[in-house]
Design a protein around this motif. Structure first.
Motif, PDB file in Angstrom:
ATOM      1  N   THR A   1       0.839  -1.211   0.000  1.00 18.95           N
ATOM      2  CA  THR A   1       0.000   0.000   0.000  1.00 18.95           C
ATOM      3  C   THR A   1       0.867   1.252   0.000  1.00 18.95           C
ATOM      4  OG1 THR A   1      -1.708  -1.175   1.262  1.00 18.95           O
ATOM      5  CG2 THR A   1      -1.863   1.230   1.200  1.00 18.95           C
ATOM      6  N   LYS A   2       1.985   1.216   0.779  1.00 20.12           N
ATOM      7  CA  LYS A   2       2.881   2.373   0.830  1.00 20.12           C
ATOM      8  C   LYS A   2       3.519   2.631  -0.526  1.00 20.12           C
ATOM      9  CE  LYS A   2       5.050   5.493   3.390  1.00 20.12           C
ATOM     10  NZ  LYS A   2       5.650   6.258   2.285  1.00 20.12           N
ATOM     11  N   ARG A   3       3.929   1.536  -1.230  1.00 17.75           N
ATOM     12  CA  ARG A   3       4.526   1.688  -2.550  1.00 17.75           C
ATOM     13  C   ARG A   3       3.499   2.257  -3.535  1.00 17.75           C
ATOM     14  NH1 ARG A   3       5.227  -3.238  -3.700  1.00 17.75           N
ATOM     15  NH2 ARG A   3       7.202  -3.485  -2.558  1.00 17.75           N
ATOM     16  N   ALA A   4       2.268   1.709  -3.484  1.00 16.12           N
ATOM     17  CA  ALA A   4       1.212   2.186  -4.391  1.00 16.12           C
ATOM     18  C   ALA A   4       0.873   3.650  -4.122  1.00 16.12           C
ATOM     19  CB  ALA A   4      -0.036   1.313  -4.239  1.00 16.12           C
ATOM     20  N   LEU A   5       0.907   4.034  -2.842  1.00 18.25           N
ATOM     21  CA  LEU A   5       0.624   5.423  -2.482  1.00 18.25           C
ATOM     22  C   LEU A   5       1.675   6.360  -3.076  1.00 18.25           C
ATOM     23  CD1 LEU A   5      -0.912   7.607  -0.908  1.00 18.25           C
ATOM     24  CD2 LEU A   5       0.445   7.012   1.105  1.00 18.25           C
ATOM     25  N   ASP A   6       2.956   5.976  -2.970  1.00 20.65           N
ATOM     26  CA  ASP A   6       4.025   6.818  -3.516  1.00 20.65           C
ATOM     27  C   ASP A   6       3.866   6.986  -5.025  1.00 20.65           C
ATOM     28  OD1 ASP A   6       6.551   5.449  -1.252  1.00 20.65           O
ATOM     29  OD2 ASP A   6       5.090   7.088  -0.988  1.00 20.65           O
ATOM     30  N   GLU A   7       3.499   5.894  -5.715  1.00 18.79           N
ATOM     31  CA  GLU A   7       3.311   5.956  -7.168  1.00 18.79           C
ATOM     32  C   GLU A   7       2.124   6.840  -7.526  1.00 18.79           C
ATOM     33  OE1 GLU A   7       5.030   1.421  -8.085  1.00 18.79           O
ATOM     34  OE2 GLU A   7       2.881   1.884  -8.267  1.00 18.79           O
ATOM     35  N   GLU A   8       1.051   6.738  -6.724  1.00 19.46           N
ATOM     36  CA  GLU A   8      -0.143   7.521  -7.025  1.00 19.46           C
ATOM     37  C   GLU A   8       0.105   9.007  -6.762  1.00 19.46           C
ATOM     38  OE1 GLU A   8      -2.723   6.227  -8.539  1.00 19.46           O
ATOM     39  OE2 GLU A   8      -3.689   8.183  -8.643  1.00 19.46           O
ATOM     40  N   VAL A   9       0.908   9.301  -5.747  1.00 19.14           N
ATOM     41  CA  VAL A   9       1.235  10.698  -5.469  1.00 19.14           C
ATOM     42  C   VAL A   9       2.010  11.307  -6.636  1.00 19.14           C
ATOM     43  CG1 VAL A   9       2.643  12.215  -4.010  1.00 19.14           C
ATOM     44  CG2 VAL A   9       1.153  10.520  -2.956  1.00 19.14           C
ATOM     45  N   GLU A  10       2.959  10.513  -7.201  1.00 20.19           N
ATOM     46  CA  GLU A  10       3.697  10.996  -8.374  1.00 20.19           C
ATOM     47  C   GLU A  10       2.746  11.240  -9.549  1.00 20.19           C
ATOM     48  OE1 GLU A  10       6.917   8.484  -9.449  1.00 20.19           O
ATOM     49  OE2 GLU A  10       7.930   8.627  -7.507  1.00 20.19           O
ATOM     50  N   ARG A  11       1.813  10.297  -9.740  1.00 23.71           N
ATOM     51  CA  ARG A  11       0.825  10.455 -10.824  1.00 23.71           C
ATOM     52  C   ARG A  11      -0.041  11.684 -10.583  1.00 23.71           C
ATOM     53  NH1 ARG A  11      -4.479   8.545 -11.361  1.00 23.71           N
ATOM     54  NH2 ARG A  11      -5.192   8.380 -13.553  1.00 23.71           N
ATOM     55  N   TRP A  12      -0.434  11.913  -9.328  1.00 21.68           N
ATOM     56  CA  TRP A  12      -1.270  13.076  -8.980  1.00 21.68           C
ATOM     57  C   TRP A  12      -0.539  14.386  -9.282  1.00 21.68           C
ATOM     58  CZ3 TRP A  12      -0.296  16.771  -5.133  1.00 21.68           C
ATOM     59  CH2 TRP A  12      -1.332  17.668  -4.877  1.00 21.68           C
ATOM     60  N   GLU A  13       0.773  14.403  -8.998  1.00 20.65           N
ATOM     61  CA  GLU A  13       1.556  15.608  -9.266  1.00 20.65           C
ATOM     62  C   GLU A  13       1.605  15.916 -10.756  1.00 20.65           C
ATOM     63  OE1 GLU A  13       5.308  14.791  -7.474  1.00 20.65           O
ATOM     64  OE2 GLU A  13       4.661  15.350  -5.438  1.00 20.65           O
ATOM     65  N   LYS A  14       1.775  14.872 -11.603  1.00 15.16           N
ATOM     66  CA  LYS A  14       1.794  15.082 -13.055  1.00 15.16           C
ATOM     67  C   LYS A  14       0.432  15.581 -13.547  1.00 15.16           C
ATOM     68  CE  LYS A  14       5.345  11.585 -14.000  1.00 15.16           C
ATOM     69  NZ  LYS A  14       5.652  10.285 -14.655  1.00 15.16           N
ATOM     70  N   LEU A  15      -0.651  14.956 -13.033  1.00 16.66           N
ATOM     71  CA  LEU A  15      -2.000  15.380 -13.435  1.00 16.66           C
ATOM     72  C   LEU A  15      -2.265  16.827 -13.026  1.00 16.66           C
ATOM     73  CD1 LEU A  15      -4.017  12.164 -12.463  1.00 16.66           C
ATOM     74  CD2 LEU A  15      -3.548  12.977 -14.785  1.00 16.66           C
ATOM     75  N   SER A  16      -1.786  17.202 -11.839  1.00 14.02           N
ATOM     76  CA  SER A  16      -1.978  18.575 -11.364  1.00 14.02           C
ATOM     77  C   SER A  16      -1.224  19.560 -12.244  1.00 14.02           C
ATOM     78  CB  SER A  16      -1.506  18.703  -9.914  1.00 14.02           C
ATOM     79  OG  SER A  16      -2.271  17.887  -9.057  1.00 14.02           O
ATOM     80  N   GLU A  17       0.002  19.166 -12.681  1.00  9.16           N
ATOM     81  CA  GLU A  17       0.760  20.032 -13.583  1.00  9.16           C
ATOM     82  C   GLU A  17       0.033  20.215 -14.906  1.00  9.16           C
ATOM     83  OE1 GLU A  17       4.605  18.313 -13.940  1.00  9.16           O
ATOM     84  OE2 GLU A  17       5.231  18.823 -11.895  1.00  9.16           O
ATOM     85  N   GLU A  18      -0.550  19.130 -15.428  1.00  6.89           N
ATOM     86  CA  GLU A  18      -1.322  19.224 -16.675  1.00  6.89           C
ATOM     87  C   GLU A  18      -2.525  20.146 -16.500  1.00  6.89           C
ATOM     88  OE1 GLU A  18      -0.301  14.628 -18.081  1.00  6.89           O
ATOM     89  OE2 GLU A  18      -2.384  15.254 -17.752  1.00  6.89           O
ATOM     90  N   LEU A  19      -3.185  20.030 -15.334  1.00  3.33           N
ATOM     91  CA  LEU A  19      -4.334  20.892 -15.056  1.00  3.33           C
ATOM     92  C   LEU A  19      -3.909  22.355 -14.978  1.00  3.33           C
ATOM     93  CD1 LEU A  19      -7.345  21.130 -14.410  1.00  3.33           C
ATOM     94  CD2 LEU A  19      -6.812  20.688 -12.016  1.00  3.33           C
ATOM     95  N   ASP A  20      -2.745  22.595 -14.345  1.00  2.00           N
ATOM     96  CA  ASP A  20      -2.219  23.965 -14.255  1.00  2.00           C
ATOM     97  C   ASP A  20      -1.940  24.540 -15.635  1.00  2.00           C
ATOM     98  OD1 ASP A  20      -0.275  23.483 -11.207  1.00  2.00           O
ATOM     99  OD2 ASP A  20      -2.346  24.129 -11.528  1.00  2.00           O
ATOM    100  N   SER A  21      -1.375  23.714 -16.535  1.00  2.00           N
ATOM    101  CA  SER A  21      -1.050  24.208 -17.874  1.00  2.00           C
ATOM    102  C   SER A  21      -2.306  24.562 -18.655  1.00  2.00           C
ATOM    103  CB  SER A  21      -0.244  23.155 -18.637  1.00  2.00           C
ATOM    104  OG  SER A  21      -1.029  21.985 -18.863  1.00  2.00           O
ATOM    105  N   ILE A  22      -3.395  23.811 -18.441  1.00  2.00           N
ATOM    106  CA  ILE A  22      -4.664  24.125 -19.113  1.00  2.00           C
ATOM    107  C   ILE A  22      -5.222  25.438 -18.593  1.00  2.00           C
ATOM    108  CG2 ILE A  22      -7.059  23.399 -19.448  1.00  2.00           C
ATOM    109  CD1 ILE A  22      -6.067  20.494 -19.315  1.00  2.00           C
ATOM    110  N   ASN A  23      -5.143  25.650 -17.251  1.00  2.00           N
ATOM    111  CA  ASN A  23      -5.651  26.895 -16.665  1.00  2.00           C
ATOM    112  C   ASN A  23      -4.877  28.105 -17.145  1.00  2.00           C
ATOM    113  OD1 ASN A  23      -7.922  26.392 -14.948  1.00  2.00           O
ATOM    114  ND2 ASN A  23      -6.568  25.163 -13.664  1.00  2.00           N
ATOM    115  N   LEU A  24      -3.578  27.934 -17.408  1.00  2.00           N
ATOM    116  CA  LEU A  24      -2.779  29.047 -17.914  1.00  2.00           C
ATOM    117  C   LEU A  24      -3.208  29.437 -19.300  1.00  2.00           C
ATOM    118  CD1 LEU A  24       0.746  28.013 -16.593  1.00  2.00           C
ATOM    119  CD2 LEU A  24      -0.697  29.845 -15.751  1.00  2.00           C
TER     120      LEU A  24
END
Length: 655
Positions: free
Chosen positions: A632-655
């Motif tokens: 679960t800890k490993r999956a959480l770390d991977e999902e956090v990385e994925r969340w950060e990339k998705l958030s960056e994509e969302l930021d680029s759309i808002n810009l």
């Protein structure tokens, strides 16, 4: 115009103020200042004759008219706005008779060269000009000009006053006072129920007022822009500073430094005398000198130092949990009652932003807040972000308190857990220490009620603050403390306010409500005001836009009077299609971020459960649980990385 001599007021053992003497002259625009409870409102009531002093005299020049706006008044509900405003001209006949009487006196006199006759001519000229200004032929124009300046639409003029809130009815009373054109205006907190546009209009009006103005206000920018003289009630005395408010603040600091130096020197002198007396009291050779020192000591008048109100609210919002990147997203939000409030509202508020909602009252600021709070239905999509915890301070929050309870009971009823053990500490931080905690809510002033309501807001940690007119009735030191607390708050804040000084340096984005639209302005409040002024100048003379504005106002759209015109309701087709495509991409990215945040939340919750299981010695070595925790800890770390990339994509759309 008004002369005050040796005025004293005593309500208890200690006088409120004593031996106060000053004169109010024509063209004086006086800021009456002092700490809470110093007697500012009492002074205004004495000046207008509503209260009598314990001793002293208030002399009002013959035929001088006084207009007084209190903080609270009982208002009538049986007329329309226009009919209520017309009551301002009830004294028209008396003024006409006064002008005719002065005219007769002039015709009967023959001492044309005397000083007395010249004063009579000057008085006649002044009264005649006022009569012409208030003449019947100009009544309707004056009523319309004043009501519009205070924020009313022309479509409001024939509505019953009972349909308006207390704040709007106070505006009607202010309009009536202004329409009477009194020689002396006494205004007690006139900006509490005004928006930024109306405050600026009132500033300009008072700056050019032909008579005298005495005002009490906690709006620092307002009193500084209006005043040319400051009367301070301090140490039970009235000190006259013949400068505007900002300059008074500097002079007061210098005055207190001088007082402190003189006080310290006097204390040293007194100590030296007492030391000499004690040292040589029983020596016969020093008896004469000792007696001289005793007499000198008795004659010393103690130097009094201006009081500094060190009681101040200590406010710090508790640490909050991290919310999603976008606590608030509005997509094509619309709200209408019998008329349109706003439409096509598209806005995004990022985590950590401090933003302001501004605009005339009735344009939809509080309505959108209620939509965010899910208190009223609306059309369109309004998304509250992941893990958002809202703390809401309503405009009438202070009035919603139970008046039968004490201050302590009010907080004790809401407090939970360990907070109950710290209630007295919390009350002390908000200036309710000691016996003040046993005060009934019904006897609290407006500022005290606001502070008490603020305590209730702090009892649970939140990461999104929504504050609707939080500074009403707060004094300047308390507003400064609240401002710094919001600035240091690590969450997101939406502030609905008309107080420019409070918003200055606090917000980095302004959402302007008007004409059924919400427009975003990047920058602080004064950046917004400068831009708005420029827009108004650029649009002068645009007859088509002004005509369209009047048409929309008549149709029920809340249009700002003489403000910048709204954009076209139907944007160009290409822009519209591109915008819709962008909105589609934005929603897709937001859904991906939201799904990722849900996964993260579930895994964090499971890890917390496993941590609790490991506290049991029997399960601490369970290899199945250990393996699940590791996976679960490993999956959480991977999902956090994925969340950060998705958030960056969302930021680029808002810009």
């Amino acid at each position: 115009m008004i002369s005050v001599e040796a005025l004293s007021v005593e309500f208890g053992v200690k006088p409120l103020f004593s031996d106060a003497s000053f004169v109010i002259n024509s063209r004086d625009r006086i800021a009456l200042v002092g700490k809470n409870g110093a007697g500012k409102s009492t002074m205004l009531k004495i000046l207008c004759g509503m209260e009598r002093p314990t001793s002293g005299t208030v002399s009002v020049q013959t035929d001088t008219t006084i207009g007084y706006l209190p903080q609270v008044m009982i208002l009538q509900d049986d007329t329309t706005v226009r009919q209520e405003a017309q009551k301002a001209f009830a004294d028209m006949q008396k003024l006409k008779e006064r002008v005719e009487r002065l005219e007769r006196q002039m015709s009967e006199r023959t001492d044309y060269e005397s000083q007395d006759y010249m004063e009579l001519v000057e008085k006649y000229t002044s009264e005649h000009e006022r009569y012409l200004m208030m003449g019947a032929e100009g009544q309707e124009a004056a009523i319309e000009r004043t009501l519009v300046g205070l924020g009313f639409l022309r479509t409001d003029f024939d509505r019953p006053t009972s349909e308006f809130s207390g704040g709007w009815r106070m505006r009607i009373e202010l309009a009536k006072i202004l329409l009477r054109r009194p020689d002396v205006l006494l205004l007690d907190e006139p900006t509490n129920h005004l928006d930024i546009d109306s405050i600026q209009w009132l500033e300009q009006l008072l700056s050019g007022w032909s008579g005298a103005v005495v005002l009490v206000s906690h709006d620092r920018a307002f009193i500084n822009n209006v005043s040319n003289r400051t009367l301070e009630i301090s140490c039970g005395h009235v000190i006259d500073y013949r400068v505007k408010y900002d300059e008074y603040v500097k002079l007061r600091a210098e005055r207190r430094e001088q007082q402190l130096r003189a006080y310290e020197n006097q204390q040293k002198e007194i100590a030296d005398m007492r030391q000499f007396i004690e040292r040589f009291r029983y020596q016969a050779t020093k008896a004469v000198q000792v007696q001289q020192k005793v007499k000198q000591l008795e004659k010393i008048v103690p130097i009094e130092i201006d009081e500094v109100d060190n009681s101040a609210m200590h406010l710090k919002f508790p640490p909050c949990l991290r919310s999603g990147d976008y606590p608030i997203i509005c997509d094509e939000v619309r709200k209408a009652y019998d008329h349109l409030v706003f439409d096509h509202v598209n806005l995004t508020i990022k985590r950590g932003e401090k933003v302001a909602f501004v605009g005339k009252n009735g344009e939809g600021k509080s309505t959108l807040v209620k939509c965010i709070m899910d208190q009223i239905p609306f059309d369109g999509h309004l998304k509250i972000g992941h893990n958002v915890q809202i703390g809401y301070f309503a405009q009438n929050q202070a009035q919603l308190l139970d008046e039968s309870l004490t201050v302590f009971q009010t907080v004790d009823r809401v407090a939970r857990g360990d907070v109950r053990l710290r209630i007295n500490d919390i009350l002390g931080a908000f200036m309710f220490g000691g016996e003040n905690s046993e005060k009934k809510v019904k006897v609290l002033s407006g500022g005290e009620r606001t502070r008490l309501a603020m305590i209730l807001l702090l009892l649970e940690p939140v990461n999104l603050l929504i504050l609707d007119e939080p500074t009403n009735h707060l004094d300047m030191p308390s507003k400064d403390v609240l401002k710094e607390a919001i600035r240091a708050f690590d969450g997101t804040a939406i502030v609905v306010s008309h107080d420019r000084e409070f918003l200055d340096g606090l917000v980095t984005k302004v959402f302007e409500f008007g004409g059924g639209r919400v427009r975003e302005h990047i920058g602080g409040i004064y950046d917004f005001l400068r831009t708005k002024k420029l827009n108004e100048l650029n649009q002068l003379g645009s007859q088509v836009e002004n005509s369209q504005a009047r048409t929309e106002a008549t149709a029920g759209h809340a249009k700002k009077t003489n403000g910048p015109s709204s954009p076209e309701l139907s944007p160009p087709t290409n822009d519209y299609a591109a915008r819709k495509e962008l909105q589609k991409q934005l929603r897709k990215a937001e859904r991906a971020v939201e799904e990722s945040e849900k996964k993260i939340g579930k895994m964090e919750h499971r890890l917390k459960e496993l941590d609790e299981l490991f506290c049991d010695p029997a399960k601490a070595s369970d290899m199945t649980l250990v393996a699940e925790y590791t996976d679960t800890k490993r999956a959480l770390d991977e999902e956090v990385e994925r969340w950060e990339k998705l958030s960056e994509e969302l930021d680029s759309i808002n810009l």
